[in-house]
Design an enzyme around this catalytic site. Sequence first.
Site, PDB file in Angstrom:
ATOM      1  CB  CYS A  83     -47.115 -20.574   7.674  1.00 27.03           C
ATOM      2  SG  CYS A  83     -45.690 -20.010   6.677  1.00 27.03           S
ATOM      3  CG  HIS A 120     -43.953 -19.921  10.615  1.00 22.06           C
ATOM      4  ND1 HIS A 120     -44.911 -20.681   9.972  1.00 22.06           N
ATOM      5  CD2 HIS A 120     -44.458 -19.617  11.838  1.00 22.06           C
ATOM      6  CE1 HIS A 120     -45.942 -20.838  10.784  1.00 22.06           C
ATOM      7  NE2 HIS A 120     -45.702 -20.197  11.914  1.00 22.06           N
ATOM      8  CG  ASP A 134     -48.554 -20.321  13.929  1.00 23.06           C
ATOM      9  OD1 ASP A 134     -49.113 -20.598  12.861  1.00 23.06           O
ATOM     10  OD2 ASP A 134     -47.311 -20.343  14.069  1.00 23.06           O
TER      11      ASP A 134
END
Length: 279
Positions: A83, A120, A134
């Site tokens: 991420c 995250h 995302d």
Amino acid sequence: MDHAPHPDQPPAGLTAAQRSAYLDRIALPDPGAPSPQALARLQLAHLRTVPFENLSIHLGEGVDLDPAALRTKVVTRRRGGFCYELNGSFAALLTSLGYRVGLLAARVFDGERLGPPLDHLALRVDLDEPWLVDVGFGRFSRHPLRLDERGEQADAEGTFTLVPTGGHGDLDVLLDGAPQYRLGPRPHELADFAPTCWWQATSPHSHFTRSTTCSLLTADGGRVTISGNRLITTAPDGGRTERTLADDEALAAYRTRFGIALDRLPALPVIPVIPVPSG
């Protein structure tokens, strides 16, 4: 509308040539002017070309969140990442294209338990309304989600819902009713994520150190994944096949399925597990 830089967004940091190279990397040379439709094209293109992978941890490469290092890894070396790397580099591309981008922190759900703060990194992109973007969570929405919408949002991956929680502006992001992560409203700098990134890459309690993964959304809407020496293909209708690869087959699969040329397979490190107090 005015696309002046967001006060908390990362610096653009991309020259015209670097921006062009990044767009070539995701096979989208002309995404169009900033708009919800162009943003959706960019997100889907990124998901189809840049894999979610943790191979650096198991190749002894380390994980470097310096923006230039991220760009080199994703664009020049044509690798992926997890991420912090994927959304961190994507933020720089979006900013250079005129989008107003903020870096948001989330805590990932493991069952009913939440991971650590800054577990995250996700993106807030402000157009006429704010959007959740995302490209660094593996299986997640293929298109941006409306951050201010509290009803169900349909996506090819399922039904997403953003539910207020805690009274501090936090949102629980649910996929088909299952909580994925708790998103905070405060923008961060990329360097803020470095300590948790280090923990994710080194701790025996991090799932990233306990297994290898490399996964990519396919053009037909399915998914291809290598986990250890297992090749897993998921069809658009949910059908799944799995087979174990010999070492030479695994190296070939990384090359043909993901465009990743490796001279050796990633190996799991030997990390002593320290018990976590239950109290």
